[in-house]
Structures are given as C-alpha cells and as structure tokens.
Motif scaffolding. Structure first.
Motif, PDB file in Angstrom:
ATOM      1  N   TRP A   1      -0.722   4.283  12.788  1.00 41.14           N
ATOM      2  CA  TRP A   1      -0.521   4.312  11.341  1.00 41.14           C
ATOM      3  C   TRP A   1      -1.331   5.469  10.805  1.00 41.14           C
ATOM      4  CZ3 TRP A   1       3.050   2.279   8.416  1.00 41.14           C
ATOM      5  CH2 TRP A   1       2.904   2.374   7.022  1.00 41.14           C
TER       6      TRP A   1
ATOM      7  N   TYR B   1      -6.803  -3.096  12.896  1.00 41.13           N
ATOM      8  CA  TYR B   1      -7.650  -1.998  12.404  1.00 41.13           C
ATOM      9  C   TYR B   1      -9.104  -2.126  12.863  1.00 41.13           C
ATOM     10  CZ  TYR B   1      -3.740  -0.082   9.884  1.00 41.13           C
ATOM     11  OH  TYR B   1      -2.529   0.505   9.576  1.00 41.13           O
TER      12      TYR B   1
ATOM     13  N   LYS C   1      -4.356   8.060   6.376  1.00 44.03           N
ATOM     14  CA  LYS C   1      -4.277   7.739   7.814  1.00 44.03           C
ATOM     15  C   LYS C   1      -3.244   8.584   8.531  1.00 44.03           C
ATOM     16  CE  LYS C   1      -6.195   3.150   7.387  1.00 44.03           C
ATOM     17  NZ  LYS C   1      -6.055   2.991   5.916  1.00 44.03           N
TER      18      LYS C   1
ATOM     19  N   ASP D   1       0.804  -1.218   0.000  1.00 48.31           N
ATOM     20  CA  ASP D   1       0.000   0.000   0.000  1.00 48.31           C
ATOM     21  C   ASP D   1       0.848   1.285   0.000  1.00 48.31           C
ATOM     22  OD1 ASP D   1      -2.341   1.535   0.247  1.00 48.31           O
ATOM     23  OD2 ASP D   1      -2.260   1.474   2.436  1.00 48.31           O
TER      24      ASP D   1
ATOM     25  N   HIS E   1       8.157   0.501   5.104  1.00 49.83           N
ATOM     26  CA  HIS E   1       8.292  -0.943   5.099  1.00 49.83           C
ATOM     27  C   HIS E   1       9.600  -1.318   4.391  1.00 49.83           C
ATOM     28  CE1 HIS E   1       4.307  -1.276   6.668  1.00 49.83           C
ATOM     29  NE2 HIS E   1       3.737  -0.830   5.602  1.00 49.83           N
TER      30      HIS E   1
ATOM     31  N   ARG F   1      -8.430   4.363  -1.975  1.00 51.56           N
ATOM     32  CA  ARG F   1      -7.405   5.385  -1.807  1.00 51.56           C
ATOM     33  C   ARG F   1      -7.594   6.548  -2.777  1.00 51.56           C
ATOM     34  NH1 ARG F   1      -6.881   2.799   2.173  1.00 51.56           N
ATOM     35  NH2 ARG F   1      -5.244   1.287   2.639  1.00 51.56           N
TER      36      ARG F   1
ATOM     37  N   PHE G   1       0.268   9.592   2.608  1.00 53.45           N
ATOM     38  CA  PHE G   1       1.276   9.203   1.607  1.00 53.45           C
ATOM     39  C   PHE G   1       0.594   8.653   0.365  1.00 53.45           C
ATOM     40  CE2 PHE G   1       0.450   5.676   4.458  1.00 53.45           C
ATOM     41  CZ  PHE G   1       0.315   4.592   3.623  1.00 53.45           C
TER      42      PHE G   1
ATOM     43  N   ASN H   1      -3.141   7.580   0.899  1.00 52.08           N
ATOM     44  CA  ASN H   1      -3.641   6.937   2.106  1.00 52.08           C
ATOM     45  C   ASN H   1      -3.730   8.081   3.121  1.00 52.08           C
ATOM     46  OD1 ASN H   1      -3.558   5.785   4.792  1.00 52.08           O
ATOM     47  ND2 ASN H   1      -2.938   3.841   3.898  1.00 52.08           N
TER      48      ASN H   1
ATOM     49  N   ASN I   1       6.893  -7.007   7.018  1.00 56.09           N
ATOM     50  CA  ASN I   1       5.593  -6.459   7.391  1.00 56.09           C
ATOM     51  C   ASN I   1       4.486  -7.261   6.720  1.00 56.09           C
ATOM     52  OD1 ASN I   1       3.827  -4.204   8.512  1.00 56.09           O
ATOM     53  ND2 ASN I   1       3.247  -4.179   6.352  1.00 56.09           N
ATOM     54  N   GLU I   2       3.559  -7.720   7.525  1.00 54.39           N
ATOM     55  CA  GLU I   2       2.328  -8.378   7.068  1.00 54.39           C
ATOM     56  C   GLU I   2       2.527  -9.374   5.940  1.00 54.39           C
ATOM     57  OE1 GLU I   2      -0.835  -5.621   6.295  1.00 54.39           O
ATOM     58  OE2 GLU I   2      -1.001  -5.088   8.398  1.00 54.39           O
TER      59      GLU I   2
ATOM     60  N   ASN J   1      -0.545  -5.669  13.618  1.00 60.29           N
ATOM     61  CA  ASN J   1      -1.280  -4.527  13.076  1.00 60.29           C
ATOM     62  C   ASN J   1      -2.769  -4.810  13.261  1.00 60.29           C
ATOM     63  OD1 ASN J   1       1.200  -3.593  12.286  1.00 60.29           O
ATOM     64  ND2 ASN J   1       0.948  -4.124  10.121  1.00 60.29           N
TER      65      ASN J   1
ATOM     66  N   GLU K   1       0.532  -1.096  14.303  1.00 64.10           N
ATOM     67  CA  GLU K   1      -0.320  -0.253  13.449  1.00 64.10           C
ATOM     68  C   GLU K   1      -1.760  -0.301  13.948  1.00 64.10           C
ATOM     69  OE1 GLU K   1      -0.371  -0.993   9.200  1.00 64.10           O
ATOM     70  OE2 GLU K   1       1.817  -1.182   9.146  1.00 64.10           O
TER      71      GLU K   1
ATOM     72  N   TYR L   1     -11.164  -1.167   9.280  1.00 62.23           N
ATOM     73  CA  TYR L   1     -11.502  -2.200   8.295  1.00 62.23           C
ATOM     74  C   TYR L   1     -12.540  -3.173   8.858  1.00 62.23           C
ATOM     75  CZ  TYR L   1      -7.540  -0.489   5.614  1.00 62.23           C
ATOM     76  OH  TYR L   1      -6.679   0.303   4.909  1.00 62.23           O
TER      77      TYR L   1
HETATM   78  C1  GCB Z   1      -1.448  -2.128   6.857  1.00 70.01           C
HETATM   79  C2  GCB Z   1      -0.145  -2.027   6.158  1.00 70.01           C
HETATM   80  C3  GCB Z   1       0.145  -0.607   5.688  1.00 70.01           C
HETATM   81  C4  GCB Z   1      -1.116   0.006   5.104  1.00 70.01           C
HETATM   82  C5  GCB Z   1      -2.171   0.068   6.203  1.00 70.01           C
HETATM   83  C6  GCB Z   1      -3.514   0.638   5.716  1.00 70.01           C
HETATM   84  O1  GCB Z   1      -1.723  -3.040   7.567  1.00 70.01           O
HETATM   85  O2  GCB Z   1       0.929  -2.506   6.919  1.00 70.01           O
HETATM   86  O3  GCB Z   1       1.176  -0.662   4.735  1.00 70.01           O
HETATM   87  O4  GCB Z   1      -0.884   1.274   4.561  1.00 70.01           O
HETATM   88  O5  GCB Z   1      -2.425  -1.210   6.667  1.00 70.01           O
HETATM   89  O6  GCB Z   1      -3.710   1.848   5.798  1.00 70.01           O
HETATM   90  O7  GCB Z   1      -4.329  -0.140   5.244  1.00 70.01           O
END
Ligand code: GCB
Length: 563
Positions: free
Chosen positions: A521, A440, A540, A149, A318, A534, A526, A538, A382-383, A438, A476, A444
């Motif tokens: 996060w 959300y 956030k 992302d 990342h 998006r 960015f 992004n 990462n993930e 991470n 995150e 999400y």
């Molecule tokens: C995540 C990722 C990050 C994304 C973020 C998002 O889990 O590690 O790279 O930008 O979520 O905003 O979805």
C-alpha cells in the motif's frame, strides 16, 4: 449488460466534453468526465446537487433505433432527464448504468440533464460515521467526515455514451473457460449469448478465432461450446487474446477473450494449473485536477510503471475502476483483484435494506467485469467492521451472491479485524476462499520499530494460517514516505524507512509457503480528507502522486525481478 461499442452494426456517440452546470445559481462550464472538486476551488468540499446539462443531435434514421444512454459511472446519486422528462436514476458510484430511451429521442436536438449529488451518509455508499456531537467524526476525525481514507470526489466521473442498435440485438455475452485443460493445451470455451425478443428466429453466428458456429435463436439464451486443440493460453508471459464475434442479421458485438483457468487449494493460488505469487499494489484511480475522472494517459503510465517495477497484479481498491483498466490488464498480462465500492462498512450497514443494495452492487460489478481474463478474484469489501456480530450474516450473503454470479474465481473480503487479539476477531472472514488481510506492523503499530514489528507480523500470520487453513494474501502493508526526506538511521516518513519496511516485510512473507501474495500500500500517493495523519496526501505511495519513483520503487524493482 454490454459496454457500448462501435462495431460494423452498432453506432456509439460519446458525450465527453464541456457541459453546462448549474452551481450556486450560476451557470459554469464543467468537464465530463471529471470530478467537480478540483475543477473549482470553491467546490472542493461541496456535495451538490449540481445540474449538468448538454445537448446532442440525432439524425432522423437513427432516432428510430433501439437507443440506450450508458453512464460508465456517476458519483454518486443522480437523476437523468431527457427533453424535460425524468428517464432514469442511479444510486451507486463507480459502476455503470444504462437508461433505455428508445422512442424518447427526437430527430434533431435533444436536451439532456443529469442532477448529481455526492452526499456522505451514515450507513451509505460512500459512508460517514454518525456525528456524536464531538469535533472528531470521520476517519481519524477527518473532514470531509468520510469513513475511509481517500477523497470523496463527486461528479460524472466516467464517459457518457449513446448507443444505437437494431431492435433485434445482442444483450449480453458470458464466456467461461474454466473447464479448459492447460496441461493438455485444450481450450474449452463456453459462450452464452442473450438476445432481445425481437431477435428470436434469426440466425446467429459466433466466431472464435478461426472457428465458427451458426445457430438459430429459438430462445433468448443461446449456448455453444468451442473446443480448441493446441490452444494458446492467456498467461502473464503471453497474454494472448482470441477475438470473439457474435453476429445477428443487423447487430454485431466483439470481445477479446483469454483462455485461462484459476484454482486454489489450502495453500496456493494457481493460474493455468501453476502456482502464482501476487506481486503488486493496492492503488487508487485518482490524479490532481482530474479527481477520479477517467484519463487514458494515466492508465498507460501506470501499466508501464507496473511492468517497470516487475509487478504482476493490483487490486482496484476500494471500488471498481474504469473498465479500460481491465482492457489494458487483459492485453498486457496483469492480474486484477476487482473490488466492490464497499469501503467504510460499519454496523450501520448491517440491515436487510442495505444488504440488498450491497448484493446488487456485487452483481453489477461481476456483470460488468465477468469476461476479463485479467480479473482473477472478486473482493466484496475493504476493511469493514467485520468483528461486529451482525457482520456475519451480512458478509455470508455477499459471499453467496458473488458465488451465484461466478463460481470460477475466488471470492474474498479484505479484513483488518482478524487480529491476534481474540476480543476483536473477525466473524465473517471464515466464509471466504482466501484470507486477505491488511497489516501495518512497523507503521501504525510498532511505530519506528521495524524489527519488532516483523516478529509480531510473523506470529500473526502463522496464527492466521493455523486458524483458517486457507491461502493468506497480505493485501496491504507499507509506510508513508515524503519524497525527498532522507534519514539515517531510517525514521518514519523518510524514504529509507519505507524502503526498509517494505523490503523486509516481503522477504519475511516470501518464506511462508501459504502466503500467495504481498501487495504494497500504495502504488502512488493520493489525496485524502483532511486529518492530522495526512498532510494533504496519503504518502504511502511507492511512486509520488505524479508518478515519480521513491527509493522503495528501485528496491522493489530489483526484489521482484528475483521472485
Ligand atoms: C488501510 C486502508 C487504506 C488506507 C491505508 C492507510 O488499511 O485500507 O484505504 O489508505 O490503510 O494508509 O492507512
């Protein structure tokens, strides 16, 4: 490998500036360092290959020296040519590489050419997912079809340097302060130096602050220990750095080092024997027009904002950032979780050949950053798709590789897979020292329902701890907020919603004594590939892409001043 450095006995030339670039059968100027994607609109989605060209001049007396070309980072695949001859190649972004060109540099003008390609590959770094013949291929069907992302920028993104040294020279330096005893203010500083064959038999001087040792280099590796009574430890409040100088007859290298210890147990992370709670962000090294090109004012601005907001740490999500981020973190007392360029790892990476590349990337990251006191943790990925059965061996090997390089820092992998749902459980996280996840909730999942999301988060985090019995680091969490959008009651994408979700998540996690940190996060908005989630960026970010605070920034500043 040591970064080239001007010292009394080393000379460094910097090749930053406008290079010529062969692009679509035209010759155009291009900036180095920089990404090509935003310098020309028609290159936004181009992967290359593009041929970068420049010339450099070397006086007669320097052409006989030991000469290396140092690329701080090129994204991603590149071939290097000097005076028409291929002298080197590299296949991973975000990490430095050097090309030994001793004896190949002419006195006078030298022609230098670098062919760069930034292709997304299935099972590669950077990676995409296979095209299954549908219209949706990448991360949420994005274009370019990156399996991650953030925008896949290409180019010579960091400085290119030429270093001239004597043939009898210093090759590398390792500093280890992990056996120091902070409660007794006793610093134990082990210094290991590697020298070239030509330096054997010379006298070496190592100076640490006021202390000095003189040694004959009978071996390529020289090891010395300095014991410092009443040592000034490197800490967040007092990031004191001792000057270290290694000298040979005709070479010299200097480093600023910090004396500090890191340790961890079932529940906590300790800096100099005292528990530390990580307040901060995952971020990106990214800015309009510059793409991922090294840009020093941005670093100063970001550190100044980290201090303003009362954060004490960030993760180089990342990929490893320009080393100057770490120089500043050392100097200003900010802790860094250093992450390998391993984002978007899927089942297509789980084969012996790719594993070797990944192990090598980890070695190269640790090799570059080993002496920075600010770096307190290595993150190997990462993930990744770490609930796939083949992930287990792959990540166990990455953990072991990192440990072979450095036993003094915790090694982690950032997972999103170790969920309450047993069917999607992570198979690799168990190998790592700290459980990084991470989460959300309220974004999400449990969209628009912060309170229900928090209840689910609490249950999840308790279960994670019960399962692993290791410190938990929430690397995150967060919500998109478009600056200027306000809504009462708070709604997704409003500044109020982001502020409420972030504050309540942190307050909840602060109550858990096994949680060692919460990273929001993200630090700033960015650019990403295009997809329906998006709107170009992004959102956030706690700061906008041009580094102005959103509502949440003020909330965090106050909250973190109390923690
Ligand atoms: C995540 C990722 C990050 C994304 C973020 C998002 O889990 O590690 O790279 O930008 O979520 O905003 O979805």
């Amino acid at each position: 490998m040591l970064k080239p450095k001007n010292t009394l006995k080393r000379i460094v030339q910097n090749l930053d500036g406008f290079w010529d670039c062969e692009i679509k059968e035209e010759n155009r100027p291009i900036a180095v360092p920089g990404s090509w994607n935003e310098q020309y609109q028609d290159l936004c989605y181009e992967e290359g290959p593009f041929t970068y060209k420049t010339t450099f001049y070397v006086p007669e007396e320097l052409s006989q020296k030991h000469i290396r070309l140092y690329f701080a980072a090129v994204n991603t695949d590149c071939d290097v040519f000097l005076n028409g001859e291929k002298v080197g190649e590299n296949h991973i972004g975000y990490l430095p590489f050097e090309v030994d060109v001793t004896g190949k540099v002419k006195p006078g003008e030298n022609e230098f050419k670098v062919v760069v390609e930034n292709r997304l590959k299935v099972g590669g770094f950077p990676s995409k997912v296979p095209d299954r013949g549908t219209h949706t291929v990448g991360f949420f069907g994005s274009f370019p079809p990156a399996n991650f992302d953030f925008f896949p920028y290409g180019g010579i993104i960091r400085p290119v340097l030429i270093e001239f040294t004597d043939h009898a020279r210093i090759l590398d330096i390792w500093v280890d302060t992990s056996e120091s005893e902070p409660e007794k203010k006793l610093g134990r500083v082990k210094v290991k130096v590697e020298v070239s064959e030509e330096a054997l038999g010379q006298e070496m001087t190592i100076k640490l602050g006021e202390a000095e040792k003189k040694i004959k280099t009978f071996d390529r590796f020289v090891e010395e220990e300095f014991i410092l009574e009443n040592a000034r430890f490197w800490s967040l409040e007092d990031p004191y750095l001792y000057p270290l100088k290694v000298e040979l007859e005709r070479d010299e290298y200097t480093l600023d080092i910090g004396i500090r210890t890191i340790s961890w147990d079932e529940k906590k992370l300790y800096l100099n024997g005292k528990p530390v709670f990580l307040k901060g962000f995952g971020k990106h090294e990214e800015f309009p027009v510059l793409g991922q090109g090294t840009f020093y004012p941005l670093m100063i601005k970001d550190f100044n904002l980290l201090k303003w907001i009362n954060a004490n740490s960030f993760r180089t999500s990342h990929y490893p950032y320009s080393e100057e981020w770490l120089d500043l973190a050392d100097r200003l007392g900010i802790l860094v979780i250093d992450e390998a360029p391993h984002v978007g790892i899927t089942r297509y990476h789980y084969n012996p050949e790719t594993q070797k590349i990944a192990e090598d990337n980890i070695r190269r990251m640790i090799d570059r950053d080993k002496n920075h006191p600010s770096v307190i943790m290595w993150s190997v990925a990462n993930e990744p798709e770490s609930n796939h059965p083949d992930a287990e061996g792959f990540f166990k090997a990455l953990y072991e590789t990192a440990k072979e390089m450095d036993r003094t820092r915790p090694v982690v992998m950032v997972s999103m897979m170790d969920t309450p749902d047993e069917r999607t459980r992570d198979v690799a996280l168990k190998y790592f020292d700290i459980v990084c996840v991470n989460r959300y909730y309220g974004w999400y999942i449990y969209q628009g329902r912060i309170e229900e999301g928090l209840q689910a988060l609490e249950k999840d985090i308790e279960e994670l701890y019960a399962r692993h019995r290791k410190p938990i680091f929430v690397t995150e969490f967060g919500a998109d907020a478009i600056a200027g959008i306000h809504y009462d009651p708070p709604q997704m994408f409003s500044e109020e919603y982001q502020a409420e979700l972030v504050e309540k998540t942190i307050r909840l996690l602060l109550k858990k004594d096994f949680v060692i940190g919460t990273h929001v996060w993200a630090f700033a908005d960015f650019k990403t590939p295009q997809n329906v989630r998006r709107p170009i960026l992004n959102y956030k970010g706690v700061f906008t892409r041009d580094r102005q605070p959103k509502l949440v920034a003020h909330v965090l500043r106050k909250l973190w001043s109390e923690v």
